[in-house]
Design a protein around this motif. Structure first.
Motif, mmCIF file in Angstrom:
data_model
loop_
_atom_site.group_PDB
_atom_site.id
_atom_site.type_symbol
_atom_site.label_atom_id
_atom_site.label_comp_id
_atom_site.label_asym_id
_atom_site.label_seq_id
_atom_site.Cartn_x
_atom_site.Cartn_y
_atom_site.Cartn_z
ATOM 1 N N TRP A 7 30.328 19.901 28.769
ATOM 2 C CA TRP A 7 30.603 20.344 30.137
ATOM 3 C C TRP A 7 29.604 21.435 30.506
ATOM 4 O O TRP A 7 29.324 22.322 29.706
ATOM 5 N N SER A 8 29.078 21.363 31.722
ATOM 6 C CA SER A 8 28.122 22.355 32.213
ATOM 7 C C SER A 8 28.805 23.277 33.211
ATOM 8 O O SER A 8 29.537 22.820 34.091
ATOM 9 N N VAL A 9 28.552 24.568 33.078
ATOM 10 C CA VAL A 9 29.155 25.546 33.985
ATOM 11 C C VAL A 9 28.481 25.463 35.352
ATOM 12 O O VAL A 9 27.256 25.516 35.465
ATOM 13 N N LEU A 10 29.292 25.322 36.398
ATOM 14 C CA LEU A 10 28.790 25.301 37.767
ATOM 15 C C LEU A 10 28.857 26.689 38.408
ATOM 16 O O LEU A 10 27.960 27.077 39.157
ATOM 17 N N SER A 11 29.934 27.401 38.142
ATOM 18 C CA SER A 11 30.103 28.741 38.697
ATOM 19 C C SER A 11 31.121 29.487 37.856
ATOM 20 O O SER A 11 31.894 28.884 37.110
ATOM 21 N N ALA A 12 31.109 30.803 38.003
ATOM 22 C CA ALA A 12 32.053 31.636 37.257
ATOM 23 C C ALA A 12 32.339 32.890 38.053
ATOM 24 O O ALA A 12 31.479 33.395 38.790
ATOM 25 N N THR A 13 33.557 33.394 37.905
ATOM 26 C CA THR A 13 33.943 34.649 38.543
ATOM 27 C C THR A 13 34.584 35.562 37.505
ATOM 28 O O THR A 13 35.161 35.101 36.520
ATOM 29 N N VAL A 14 34.467 36.854 37.744
ATOM 30 C CA VAL A 14 35.198 37.857 36.965
ATOM 31 C C VAL A 14 35.992 38.688 37.955
ATOM 32 O O VAL A 14 35.424 39.312 38.858
ATOM 33 N N TYR A 31 39.939 35.870 29.151
ATOM 34 C CA TYR A 31 39.651 37.283 29.364
ATOM 35 C C TYR A 31 38.382 37.670 28.617
ATOM 36 O O TYR A 31 38.019 37.063 27.601
ATOM 37 N N ASP A 32 37.702 38.667 29.153
ATOM 38 C CA ASP A 32 36.479 39.166 28.530
ATOM 39 C C ASP A 32 36.748 39.507 27.070
ATOM 40 O O ASP A 32 37.723 40.186 26.749
ATOM 41 N N ARG A 38 45.707 36.775 26.427
ATOM 42 C CA ARG A 38 45.981 35.364 26.646
ATOM 43 C C ARG A 38 46.289 35.150 28.126
ATOM 44 O O ARG A 38 47.283 35.681 28.641
ATOM 45 N N PRO A 39 45.460 34.409 28.863
ATOM 46 C CA PRO A 39 45.696 34.244 30.299
ATOM 47 C C PRO A 39 46.956 33.432 30.573
ATOM 48 O O PRO A 39 47.284 32.500 29.851
ATOM 49 N N ALA A 40 47.651 33.805 31.650
ATOM 50 C CA ALA A 40 48.859 33.087 32.052
ATOM 51 C C ALA A 40 48.616 32.164 33.227
ATOM 52 O O ALA A 40 49.451 31.318 33.540
ATOM 53 N N GLY A 41 47.463 32.321 33.899
ATOM 54 C CA GLY A 41 47.149 31.487 35.054
ATOM 55 C C GLY A 41 45.692 31.645 35.433
ATOM 56 O O GLY A 41 44.915 32.319 34.744
ATOM 57 N N PHE A 42 45.308 31.034 36.555
ATOM 58 C CA PHE A 42 43.912 31.021 36.981
ATOM 59 C C PHE A 42 43.632 32.004 38.121
ATOM 60 O O PHE A 42 42.508 32.083 38.595
ATOM 61 N N GLU A 43 44.647 32.721 38.575
ATOM 62 C CA GLU A 43 44.444 33.642 39.676
ATOM 63 C C GLU A 43 43.572 34.814 39.224
ATOM 64 O O GLU A 43 43.563 35.183 38.048
ATOM 65 N N PRO A 44 42.777 35.410 40.153
ATOM 66 C CA PRO A 44 41.891 36.521 39.783
ATOM 67 C C PRO A 44 42.659 37.704 39.214
ATOM 68 O O PRO A 44 43.771 38.008 39.647
ATOM 69 N N ALA A 45 42.075 38.355 38.226
ATOM 70 C CA ALA A 45 42.642 39.558 37.619
ATOM 71 C C ALA A 45 41.500 40.318 36.966
ATOM 72 O O ALA A 45 40.482 39.729 36.603
ATOM 73 N N PRO A 46 41.627 41.646 36.820
ATOM 74 C CA PRO A 46 40.564 42.424 36.168
ATOM 75 C C PRO A 46 40.225 41.866 34.791
ATOM 76 O O PRO A 46 41.109 41.542 34.007
#
Length: 349
Positions: free
Chosen positions: A108-115, A190-191, A196-204
């Motif tokens: 899989w190739s990364v198309l975009s990413a957010t932090v 997480y960085d 352990r992430p609980a969802g895909f919503e933005p968080a620090p």
């Protein structure tokens, strides 16, 4: 020390994967011979002597809690095995399985990413490739460095995968969350895999990546080609030249300018999504003396920002984020808007 030694029975295979498959690594508590739910075991000591010990039938730790196993020599030269346990060390909470991540099998190739919802510009991350094969993840960053991890599953969370580094990697282990739709994949982590992430919503410190099946997704629009097709030569009368720089190196970007100092800067981010768009709009709003307006003629998710001679348009077309910046004294919002509309015509949903 003797009591502690009697309380453990360890049968060790060559590595955690083999041990998990064969049940050759177990830790049990010592028990009285008369206690219920106990049994007798032979404990082989150095030199070949065998001693019978009584152990509880409940397994406290097994191979599913081993992250890595490494053969080494002790201070006296005797052979030893150095074990590193998983972060939680919880027995049976994780099932190590060669089929882990089977639904993600392939590259899989990364198309975009957010932090934290903001676009990531680091080429190491946004130009990376993730490959899943037989319970192993090979993550290759945009600079060509590869880290490998074993994959484990949690029966209580089928959309989560546990990553544990494979030597000689110095990375730490942790959890990722995944969501697949056809040839598109979304990952949340997480960085440094700290939580352990609980969802895909933005968080620090939460990284959300959008990936496409390598070789199957259509290529993202090339920004310089979009500028040319929209008629950049008529917009920059001072002689168009393509700048030899990308101001946001990890993103697909193009800068074109003329000899009179006028400039157009275009960024195209496929699979960016609404959170990235809203984060970019917020970034524009926070800039001092910026006049921000909605742009309904360009779409339902479109705004402009004007400051001095600079006009910026941010438009979300489908899941693709388009950022067009114009530096043309004097600022001509109407003309820049029409040019942005022509650029958007070349971006597929």
């Amino acid at each position: 020390m003797m009591r502690i030694a009697r309380s453990l029975a360890l049968v060790l295979a060559l590595g955690p994967a083999t041990a998990a498959e064969t049940g050759l690594f177990e830790v049990r508590l010592g028990s009285a011979a008369s206690a219920p739910n106990s049994g007798a075991w032979d404990l082989r000591r150095p030199g070949g002597a065998v001693e019978m010990v009584t152990l509880d039938a409940t397994v406290q730790l097994d191979a599913t809690t081993i992250a890595t196993a490494e053969a080494q020599r002790g201070p006296d030269g005797s052979p030893q095995v150095r074990l590193a346990l998983t972060a939680d060390g919880t027995p049976h909470a994780v099932t190590r399985d060669a089929a882990a991540g089977r639904e993600l099998q392939g590259s899989w190739s990364v198309l975009s990413a957010t932090v934290g919802g903001r676009l990531v510009e680091d080429a190491k991350l946004v130009k990376a490739t993730w490959s899943f094969q037989d319970g192993v993840l090979s993550a290759t960053d945009g600079l060509g460095q590869t880290e490998r991890f074993t994959l484990s599953t949690d029966p209580a969370a089928p959309d989560a995968l546990r990553l544990d580094p494979i030597a000689p990697s110095k990375e730490r282990g942790g959890w990722i969350l995944f969501r697949r739709e056809e040839d598109r994949l979304t990952l949340a982590l997480y960085d440094n895999l700290e939580e352990r992430p609980a969802g895909f919503e933005p968080a620090p410190k939460k990284i959300v990546m959008n990936l496409a099946r390598a070789g199957r997704a259509s290529a993202a629009p090339e920004p310089c080609a979009l500028l040319a097709a929209a008629g950049i030569r008529s917009l920059l009368p001072g002689g168009v030249r393509q700048a030899d720089r990308e101001r946001r190196s990890g993103l697909s970007a193009c800068v074109m300018a003329d000899t009179q100092g006028q400039e157009v800067f275009l960024i195209v981010v496929p699979a960016a999504g609404r959170p990235a768009f809203e984060a970019e709009v917020e970034r524009i709003r926070k800039q001092p003396r910026q006049v921000v307006r909605d742009e309904p003629l360009l779409g339902l998710a479109a705004v402009s920002g004007v400051h001095g001679y600079t006009v910026v348009f941010l438009v979300l077309k489908g899941e693709t984020l388009v950022i067009a910046s114009f530096q043309m004294p004097p600022a001509d919002v109407t003309r820049s808007r029409e040019f942005t509309r022509r650029v958007l015509a070349g971006v597929r949903n």
